[in-house]
Design a protein around this motif. Structure first.
Motif, PDB file in Angstrom:
ATOM      1  N   ARG A   1     -24.766  11.420 -31.568  1.00 54.00           N
ATOM      2  CA  ARG A   1     -23.892  10.324 -31.987  1.00 54.00           C
ATOM      3  C   ARG A   1     -22.716  10.104 -31.027  1.00 54.00           C
ATOM      4  NH1 ARG A   1     -24.973   8.508 -36.969  1.00 54.00           N
ATOM      5  NH2 ARG A   1     -22.889   7.585 -37.172  1.00 54.00           N
ATOM      6  N   GLN A   2     -22.872  10.516 -29.781  1.00 53.53           N
ATOM      7  CA  GLN A   2     -21.876  10.279 -28.744  1.00 53.53           C
ATOM      8  C   GLN A   2     -22.569   9.729 -27.503  1.00 53.53           C
ATOM      9  OE1 GLN A   2     -19.984  14.143 -28.220  1.00 53.53           O
ATOM     10  NE2 GLN A   2     -18.267  13.508 -29.506  1.00 53.53           N
ATOM     11  N   TRP A   3     -21.806   8.949 -26.723  1.00 48.06           N
ATOM     12  CA  TRP A   3     -22.331   8.462 -25.455  1.00 48.06           C
ATOM     13  C   TRP A   3     -22.017   9.482 -24.366  1.00 48.06           C
ATOM     14  CZ3 TRP A   3     -25.789   4.908 -25.751  1.00 48.06           C
ATOM     15  CH2 TRP A   3     -25.706   3.886 -26.693  1.00 48.06           C
ATOM     16  N   LYS A   4     -23.062  10.007 -23.741  1.00 44.16           N
ATOM     17  CA  LYS A   4     -22.925  11.007 -22.688  1.00 44.16           C
ATOM     18  C   LYS A   4     -23.409  10.432 -21.360  1.00 44.16           C
ATOM     19  CE  LYS A   4     -21.519  14.533 -25.235  1.00 44.16           C
ATOM     20  NZ  LYS A   4     -20.252  15.253 -24.992  1.00 44.16           N
ATOM     21  N   ILE A   5     -22.782  10.852 -20.275  1.00 46.54           N
ATOM     22  CA  ILE A   5     -23.124  10.349 -18.940  1.00 46.54           C
ATOM     23  C   ILE A   5     -24.593  10.604 -18.627  1.00 46.54           C
ATOM     24  CG2 ILE A   5     -22.648  10.516 -16.469  1.00 46.54           C
ATOM     25  CD1 ILE A   5     -19.864  11.600 -17.226  1.00 46.54           C
ATOM     26  N   TYR A   6     -25.271   9.565 -18.189  1.00 46.64           N
ATOM     27  CA  TYR A   6     -26.650   9.694 -17.701  1.00 46.64           C
ATOM     28  C   TYR A   6     -26.743   9.314 -16.220  1.00 46.64           C
ATOM     29  CZ  TYR A   6     -31.659   8.900 -17.143  1.00 46.64           C
ATOM     30  OH  TYR A   6     -32.959   8.941 -16.693  1.00 46.64           O
ATOM     31  N   GLY A   7     -26.057   8.231 -15.823  1.00 42.35           N
ATOM     32  CA  GLY A   7     -26.091   7.800 -14.430  1.00 42.35           C
ATOM     33  C   GLY A   7     -24.732   7.330 -13.960  1.00 42.35           C
ATOM     34  N   VAL A   8     -24.359   7.706 -12.742  1.00 45.66           N
ATOM     35  CA  VAL A   8     -23.067   7.328 -12.162  1.00 45.66           C
ATOM     36  C   VAL A   8     -23.305   6.773 -10.762  1.00 45.66           C
ATOM     37  CG1 VAL A   8     -20.783   8.100 -11.445  1.00 45.66           C
ATOM     38  CG2 VAL A   8     -21.890   9.171 -13.413  1.00 45.66           C
ATOM     39  N   SER A   9     -22.856   5.561 -10.530  1.00 47.68           N
ATOM     40  CA  SER A   9     -22.927   4.972  -9.203  1.00 47.68           C
ATOM     41  C   SER A   9     -21.550   4.444  -8.839  1.00 47.68           C
ATOM     42  CB  SER A   9     -23.953   3.825  -9.181  1.00 47.68           C
ATOM     43  OG  SER A   9     -23.888   3.143  -7.942  1.00 47.68           O
ATOM     44  N   VAL A  10     -20.991   4.894  -7.711  1.00 45.68           N
ATOM     45  CA  VAL A  10     -19.655   4.484  -7.285  1.00 45.68           C
ATOM     46  C   VAL A  10     -19.681   4.164  -5.793  1.00 45.68           C
ATOM     47  CG1 VAL A  10     -17.227   5.129  -7.116  1.00 45.68           C
ATOM     48  CG2 VAL A  10     -18.604   6.006  -9.002  1.00 45.68           C
TER      49      VAL A  10
END
Length: 209
Positions: free
Chosen positions: A158-167
């Motif tokens: 029930r939480q949003w957790k990091i799956y993909g990061v693009s910077v």
């Protein structure tokens, strides 16, 4: 018959999709990884993405906490906290593997600290992809370097957790053209010879997130 290395290949592909870095040379990898994250399981009916039911404060918390965690990890060389903020699929990468993935950012001493005080401009409003991922993109209009980002979050407990990061960073300051804009010719000025090169100023293209 499955290839004996199919499991390891799938794990490597998942690792690339969960923590990708786009700094010019890896732009193609960025697009491939995001596209991979959007795919649904074979045979499933594909539906259009829908707007995410999340308020503005929630969006700001997700964006800032993720990018600041990446910024601190790059500055300290310790990617444990960034990894702990991720979903189980993201955590398939060890802290050492994340350090390798973001090595170029760390070597270039890139600074994302401006995200703590600036307001992000969203180019992709938060939406739920067909695979259930929360997807958003935008930029922080800082100078001299503008911080562009694209983020994917996976629902976990029930939480949003990091799956993909693009910077990636692009110039945030206005740039003068290489050649001056041709102005109106004054009456007492001599006209250029017929074979003189024309001075055409191309408009600056908008930076991609």
């Amino acid at each position: 018959m499955k290839h004996p290395q199919s499991s390891s290949v799938r794990r490597m592909a998942r690792a690339a999709a969960t923590a990708l870095l786009s700094l010019g040379l890896l732009a193609a990898s960025q697009g491939a990884a995001v596209a991979q994250a959007k795919k649904t399981e074979k045979g499933d009916k594909v539906h259009a993405a829908r707007p995410a039911n999340i308020d503005r404060n929630g969006v700001l918390i997700l964006i800032r906490s993720t990018l600041l965690a990446l910024d601190q990890a790059n500055k300290t060389g310790n990617y444990t906290v960034l990894r702990d903020l991720g979903s189980p699929n993201f955590q398939a990468n060890s802290a050492a593997q994340l350090g390798d993935i973001f090595a170029n950012q760390r070597k270039q001493a890139l600074d994302f600290g401006a995200v703590a005080v600036l307001e992000p401009q969203l180019t992709l409003l938060p939406q739920i992809e067909p695979n259930g991922m929360l997807h958003m993109a935008g930029f922080f209009p800082s100078v001299p370097m503008q911080v562009n980002f694209e983020l994917l979050f996976e629902p976990t407990n029930r939480q949003w957790k990091i799956y993909g990061v693009s910077v990636n960073l692009t110039s945030g300051a206005p740039q003068a053209p290489d050649t001056p804009v041709a102005g109106q010719q004054k009456p007492d000025e001599a006209a250029p010879p017929p074979d003189a090169p024309s001075m055409t100023v191309q408009p600056k293209k908008a930076a991609k997130p």
